[in-house]
Design an enzyme around this catalytic site. Structure first.
Site, PDB file in Angstrom:
ATOM      1  N   ASP B 199       0.824  -1.205   0.000  1.00  0.00           N
ATOM      2  CA  ASP B 199       0.000   0.000   0.000  1.00  0.00           C
ATOM      3  C   ASP B 199       0.861   1.259   0.000  1.00  0.00           C
ATOM      4  O   ASP B 199       0.365   2.358  -0.162  1.00  0.00           O
ATOM      5  CB  ASP B 199      -0.930   0.007   1.223  1.00  0.00           C
ATOM      6  CG  ASP B 199      -2.365  -0.278   0.807  1.00  0.00           C
ATOM      7  OD1 ASP B 199      -2.581  -0.604  -0.374  1.00  0.00           O
ATOM      8  OD2 ASP B 199      -3.269  -0.183   1.659  1.00  0.00           O
ATOM      9  N   ASP B 246       1.370 -10.537   8.466  1.00  0.00           N
ATOM     10  CA  ASP B 246       1.743  -9.144   8.555  1.00  0.00           C
ATOM     11  C   ASP B 246       3.184  -9.013   8.094  1.00  0.00           C
ATOM     12  O   ASP B 246       3.941  -9.979   8.130  1.00  0.00           O
ATOM     13  CB  ASP B 246       1.607  -8.641  10.001  1.00  0.00           C
ATOM     14  CG  ASP B 246       0.186  -8.192  10.294  1.00  0.00           C
ATOM     15  OD1 ASP B 246      -0.610  -8.127   9.330  1.00  0.00           O
ATOM     16  OD2 ASP B 246      -0.132  -7.924  11.460  1.00  0.00           O
ATOM     17  N   ASP B 248       5.724  -8.182   9.304  1.00  0.00           N
ATOM     18  CA  ASP B 248       6.827  -8.525  10.204  1.00  0.00           C
ATOM     19  C   ASP B 248       6.648  -9.891  10.838  1.00  0.00           C
ATOM     20  O   ASP B 248       7.334 -10.233  11.784  1.00  0.00           O
ATOM     21  CB  ASP B 248       6.970  -7.457  11.288  1.00  0.00           C
ATOM     22  CG  ASP B 248       5.747  -7.396  12.166  1.00  0.00           C
ATOM     23  OD1 ASP B 248       4.668  -7.739  11.664  1.00  0.00           O
ATOM     24  OD2 ASP B 248       5.859  -7.008  13.334  1.00  0.00           O
ATOM     25  N   ASP B 343     -10.128  -7.961  11.443  1.00  0.00           N
ATOM     26  CA  ASP B 343      -9.883  -9.389  11.625  1.00  0.00           C
ATOM     27  C   ASP B 343     -10.957 -10.069  12.462  1.00  0.00           C
ATOM     28  O   ASP B 343     -11.597 -11.029  12.020  1.00  0.00           O
ATOM     29  CB  ASP B 343      -8.479  -9.614  12.222  1.00  0.00           C
ATOM     30  CG  ASP B 343      -8.082  -8.540  13.231  1.00  0.00           C
ATOM     31  OD1 ASP B 343      -9.001  -7.870  13.743  1.00  0.00           O
ATOM     32  OD2 ASP B 343      -6.895  -8.392  13.513  1.00  0.00           O
TER      33      ASP B 343
END
Lengths: 376, 743
Positions: B199, B246, B248, B343
């Site tokens: 993004d 994600d 990370d 989520d």
């Protein structure tokens, strides 16, 4: 050090069996690495040619590999100084002429005297066609050929990477593929093999790695020589080079480094026919003070045709035929079971033939050290 | 189940054995008998409980009753097994509900409006706490301990999986690791497709993706943040399953083979979540130095709460480290975009639609924790705001498609985040009496004691038994207290108007140059601490020359205040950011390596730890590496790894730090596969924590709090001096607190 796989450790935690797990090695096909994106790049500074080379050296031109599987990314049109006619592979006579010319240029351009060469004796094992048992002979010599106070190091230049198995080395280890850069220390990566032999495997790698290695060899005809020189071997040491079949970059490097070239052949029609090309090629690339000898392998005396072929070969090669090794299935078996033929079947005919070949080679290399200079 | 394996082999309760035998025998009875037995037993139990809860007892009989119950709890606690836990919960509920019944019926006759305001405020906070306690018991009484289902089919029949790695502003250094690890997952070629969803639309990310053959997806807007990003990627991909990480969260190579089995077994399964495991300390762990010694917030959630949710088919999606079935996801309209916690909301929608969700407590990915307190707070604020939004717009208590268990689990997940106001009430309640003499309890001090203490002791003891390795007593109070002030406003706002609030990305991977005291963040707690200290002082003064009845009341309030001081001072300690010298968190690991040195020799040794760009080596005796010495490392396994060029960064007696040098992308990928991607690294440390011991936990929290007060005192002196010297004219918000602190 006992190594337990991470998957096994994880699965043991749930009391499950790691056999259910499928290990899938990632392929790096899509990887385009930073500095080596195109195949044809500037040679890296570390492999620059030695300073006393006034004329630019055209890369070695080679017959291409006979096996398609080994056609790994050799540049489609090598940057040759010769006219495009070189790619007309159909014309054999013309091709060999070109080769001769080229090699003449190369030799003249780079006088051998300026080069640092290893003190050890270098024996290259080559053949015109595949499946004749080069690795078997190379391994046999590596085990049996020993100068007093010296070591014998077998170096595998064949991408099939089979030589180490012949010497009983089962584990994967870095080989030439990994150690291709000029600063790589070959001495440190020798693996101990059967009967106190030492081996430097070709190593396993991806297509791209082999391509890089090949590129280095193409750019620097002295690549192997320099590596051998950097190993700091003594004059009592011996280096045995196993090569892929036919005229390849790898075997070219071997020929450029060898004191003695042993051409392995079998007593059959195909080999007989391929012998011509081989001889031609060897002649074009002969270094000064280099000897060429022939070895017939897998002679099957039980078949009359094989005997007949043997006679033909003998007639043709004459004194250049330095040895004959009879067909012995013990070779195959000991390889399959990872055994040393020396310990496992010291009385086998194959082994005895290897010993006598070893003796003959020894005699050839060291009996007349003084008169060596004049030998064609 | 990992937790189960790690538990001490405690003896099973004889009563459990008896019950099991009975159950085995009863299962041979006709169905009607069994049902009749169940109903009548249930009725008798209900009547009995109702009687126990409402029975009026005088001081001494209540004290005796409480003592017996508590003694029983202490004995039962030593027993293993489900029945022991359920008994503990029952006893705790009896104590708590009995307290609440007494509280509501006997203690609310206030004399004046002032007392009534404080009194009702407190009782509401207590009701909230009780509700969360009860729901919490429902949620965690019976964790499912789901085991991995292994794939029985040949790899050719395995489904296609799209791996989505959404990123917005994370650095390439961090995302790279995740992408390389995702590529290295053991899944058939062509069936594993890795997509980077950028993004941030950054050129270097695009180039990187091209270099390693990963699909790079962007969109022309950033609507709905991560949820929108994922939905956009859903449109341009077509794998049967979607694994989301994600930017990370580094997956292990076994991730898909461990998780996918359940999808093939249960065609109605829409979602499988795995724990979020962090290999770097969060601000609590860092600032209090409790990394790996005290379980963090996440460990309770992933170790127990999600596992408990799973029993009720209410495990929910946590945004990362999960696999979702595409068809089912599309049926609920993709990832939910109505709230900022897309989520949990997506999972709620899937459950409402009748699909199953699952939770597998095997850490198969690891990530970076938020590294500073302010970022931690902003992340939790987003969660709290989002949960409040769902509570308002799509309340799990109402609407179609959920069973009672699911409703309770979801409701508790949301209500949990409303703790801020009640927590602040508890932190200030005794002050009402100490400052204003407000009689918020209309009861004698001794009566309060015999009702409140069983309630508190039982719930602490029971929670400690349930939570064991996943949370230590009193830490929950610390976590909540730190966040309470900051979460309160957004939660209240979102409850009033759910449309307020936007997605904020939690930025990770920064460093803090030196220790510093985060005045701004600590300010609310310094105020609270000061108030409680003053309250303590007033109480002590009042205690001198008070009659015995008043003294008891004072002592109760003083004890409460001291407890509050401990908790709040620990919260202040969290605000002291300790420096993060190392940029890359190191992961302890003992991998066998062979080290080739420049002089041609080599030696074998074991690594101590690894990070993204280096390893720590435990050197064999008599081996000493020179700083800046060039090495080549080979990780020994079958087959052994390539040789990684490296350089010694530091070396002393038996330890050396080695940094990799100019690795090619291929080498980087191989290295990730051999380090971060290892299947067992994270699972090994999971649920291995020290068991909770309430008294030692209290001691630990108290000593941290005490040190914080000292440090605060020093920091105040230093900072106020500096401020006075530099800017004597500007009034500073710190000065006022500094003065009160000194008084």
């Amino acid at each position: 050090m006992k190594y337990v796989d991470d998957i096994t450790k994880l699965f043991t935690r749930f009391g499950a069996n790691a056999e259910n797990y499928q290990e899938i090695q990632p392929n790096y096909k899509a990887f385009k690495d930073d500095p080596v994106t195109p195949v044809l790049v500037e040679p890296e500074p570390s492999v620059a040619l030695p300073p006393p080379t006034p004329t630019p050296t055209p890369p070695v031109f080679l017959l291409d590999e006979p096996q398609p599987s080994l056609l790994i990314g050799a540049p489609k049109s090598p940057p040759l100084t010769v006219p495009p006619a070189s790619s007309a592979t159909g014309d054999r006579q013309r091709l060999s002429d070109l080769l001769r010319e080229l090699n003449q240029v190369r030799r003249d351009g780079l006088p051998e005297t300026t080069r640092k060469r290893t003190k050890a004796k270098v024996i290259a094992i080559v053949s015109a066609n595949g499946g004749v048992g080069k690795s078997t002979v190379a391994a046999g010599l590596a085990k049996t050929f020993r100068r007093p106070g010296g070591r014998t190091i077998a170096i595998d230049l064949d991408p099939q990477n089979a030589l180490s198995s012949h010497l009983g080395i089962t584990r994967q280890a870095p080989g030439l593929i990994q150690l291709k850069e000029q600063n790589a220390d070959w001495g440190a990566h020798r693996l101990p093999g059967f009967s106190d032999s030492e081996c430097l495997p070709f190593g396993t790698g991806e297509v791209n790695d082999r391509r890089l290695l090949k590129q280095l060899m193409l750019e620097d005809s002295d690549w192997l020589n320099q590596h051998l020189a950097s190993m700091d071997l003594s004059e009592n040491d011996t280096v045995i080079l196993d090569t892929p079949s036919g005229a390849t970059v790898y075997s070219q490097q071997a020929l450029d480094a060898a004191d003695l070239v042993l051409v392995i052949t079998v007593a059959d029609a195909a080999s007989y026919l391929a012998l011509d090309t081989m001889t031609q090629w060897l002649e074009t690339t002969r270094r000064r003070a280099q000897r060429h000898r022939y070895v017939i392998n897998q002679r099957d005396d039980s078949r009359s045709f094989s005997r007949d072929m043997g006679v033909l070969f003998l007639r043709r090669l004459g004194a250049d035929l330095i040895g004959t090794i009879r067909l012995d299935h013990q070779f195959n078996e000991s390889l399959a079971y990872g055994r040393d033929l020396l310990q496992y079947a010291p009385e086998s005919i194959g082994y005895r033939d290897i010993l006598s070949l070893s003796g003959a080679v020894h005699a050839l290399l060291f009996a007349d050290t003084s008169s060596q200079q004049g030998t064609p | 189940m990992t937790a189960q394996l790690n538990q001490l082999p405690a003896k099973t309760w004889w009563l459990q054995g008896l019950l099991d035998t009975f159950q085995a025998r009863a299962s041979r009875w006709p169905l009607r008998w069994r049902q009749g037995l169940k109903i009548s037993a249930g009725l008798i139990a209900a009547l009995l409980v109702l009687g126990i809860l409402t029975a009026p007892l005088n001081l001494y009989s209540q004290a005796a009753f409480a003592a017996v119950c508590f003694a029983a709890s202490l004995i039962i606690r030593k027993q293993a097994g489900r029945l022991a836990i359920l008994t503990l919960i029952t006893l705790s509920l009896v104590a708590s509900l009995r307290y609440m019944y007494w509280r509501l019926s006997d203690t609310l006759n206030f004399d004046n409006w002032q007392d009534a305001v404080f009194g009702y405020g407190l009782v509401l906070a207590e009701l909230y706490a009780l509700l969360v306690l009860v729901f919490g018991y429902v949620q965690t009484a019976w964790p499912l301990h789901r085991k991995p289902q292994f794939l029985q089919q040949p790899p050719a029949e395995w489904p296609t999986v799209d791996v989505f790695i959404p990123t917005y502003n994370e650095s390439l250094g961090i995302v790279k690791l995740v992408v390389l690890a995702a590529q290295a997952i053991d899944w058939p070629e062509g069936k594993l497709r890795v997509h980077m969803l950028d993004d941030g639309r950054r050129e270097e990310f695009k180039v990187f993706c091209q270099q390693i053959g990963v699909n790079y997806i962007t969109r022309d807007n950033n609507q709905h943040a991560k949820a929108g990003n994922l939905n956009e990627a859903l449109k341009v991909t077509d794998g049967e399953f979607i694994a989301i990480f994600d930017a990370d969260h580094v997956p292990t190579r076994s991730f898909l083979q461990i998780t996918m089995g359940w999808f093939l077994k249960d065609p109605n399964l829409a979602l499988l979540q795995t724990p979020h495991f962090f290999y770097s300390p969060d601000p609590f762990e860092k600032n209090l130095d409790t990394f790996r010694s005290v379980p963090n917030e996440g460990e309770l959630f992933y170790g127990l709460v999600q596992d408990g949710n799973d029993l009720w088919n209410a495990a929910f999606f946590c945004g990362s480290c999960a696999v979702i079935r595409r068809t089912h996801l599309l049926e609920v309209g993709g990832i939910a975009t109505e709230t900022v916690t897309e989520d949990a909301h997506t999972a709620l929608k899937l459950n409402r639609r009748g699909f199953n969700t699952a939770y597998l407590a095997v850490p198969q990915a690891a990530g970076l924790a938020t590294e500073s307190l302010s970022r931690h707070i902003s992340q939790r604020t987003r969660w709290a705001r989002g949960m409040a939004q769902i509570f308002r717009t799509d309340n799990p208590l109402f609407g179609k498609g959920l069973n009672l268990g699911q409703r309770i689990c979801y409701l508790n997940a949301m209500m949990h985040f409303f703790y801020s106001l009640p927590r602040l009430v508890f932190l200030t309640a005794p002050l009402a009496y100490l400052f204003f003499d407000a009689q918020i309890f209309h009861a004698s001090a001794l009566m309060v004691t015999v009702y409140v203490l069983p309630h508190i002791f039982h719930s602490s003891l029971t929670n400690s038994s349930i939570q064991g390795r996943f949370r230590h007593s009193f830490w929950n109070e610390v976590y909540e207290s730190v966040l309470a002030w900051y979460i309160m406003r957004p939660v209240l706002l979102a409850l009033i108007s759910p449309s307020l609030g936007r997605f904020n990305v939690t930025d990770k991977g920064g460093t803090i140059e030196e220790d510093y005291f985060n005045w701004k963040l600590a300010r609310p707690y310094i105020v609270l601490l000061t108030l409680n200290m003053v309250g303590l002082a007033i109480g002590v003064v009042k205690l001198i020359g008070s009659d015995s009845a008043e003294a008891t009341t004072l002592l109760i309030n003083l004890a409460w205040t001291v407890y509050n001081i401990v908790i709040v001072s620990t919260a202040v300690a969290v605000a002291t950011e300790s420096s993060q010298v190392r940029n890359e968190p190191r992961v302890p690991a003992d991998l066998p390596v062979r080290v080739y040195r420049e002089d041609g020799t080599w030696f074998d040794c074991i690594t101590r730890d690894f990070s993204q760009n280096g390893v720590g080596l435990a050197l064999p005796p008599q081996v000493l590496l020179n700083v800046n010495e060039k090495l080549r490392l080979c990780i020994l396994r079958t087959p052994p790894s390539s040789l990684f060029p490296a350089k010694t960064v530091f070396s002393n007696d038996n330890v050396a730090g080695v940094q990799f040098e100019a690795l090619t992308l291929r080498q980087q990928s191989e290295l990730v596969r051999l380090t971060f991607s290892r299947a067992d690294t994270w699972a090994n440390t999971w649920g291995n924590g020290r068991l909770d011991a309430p008294m030692s936990a209290l001691r630990e929290v108290s000593s941290i709090g005490f040190r914080a007060i000292l440090r605060l005192f020093v920091a105040t002196l230093k900072d106020s001096q500096a401020l006075l010297r530099k800017r004597p004219d500007t009034p500073s918000p710190i000065d006022s607190t500094a003065d009160t602190q000194r008084s």
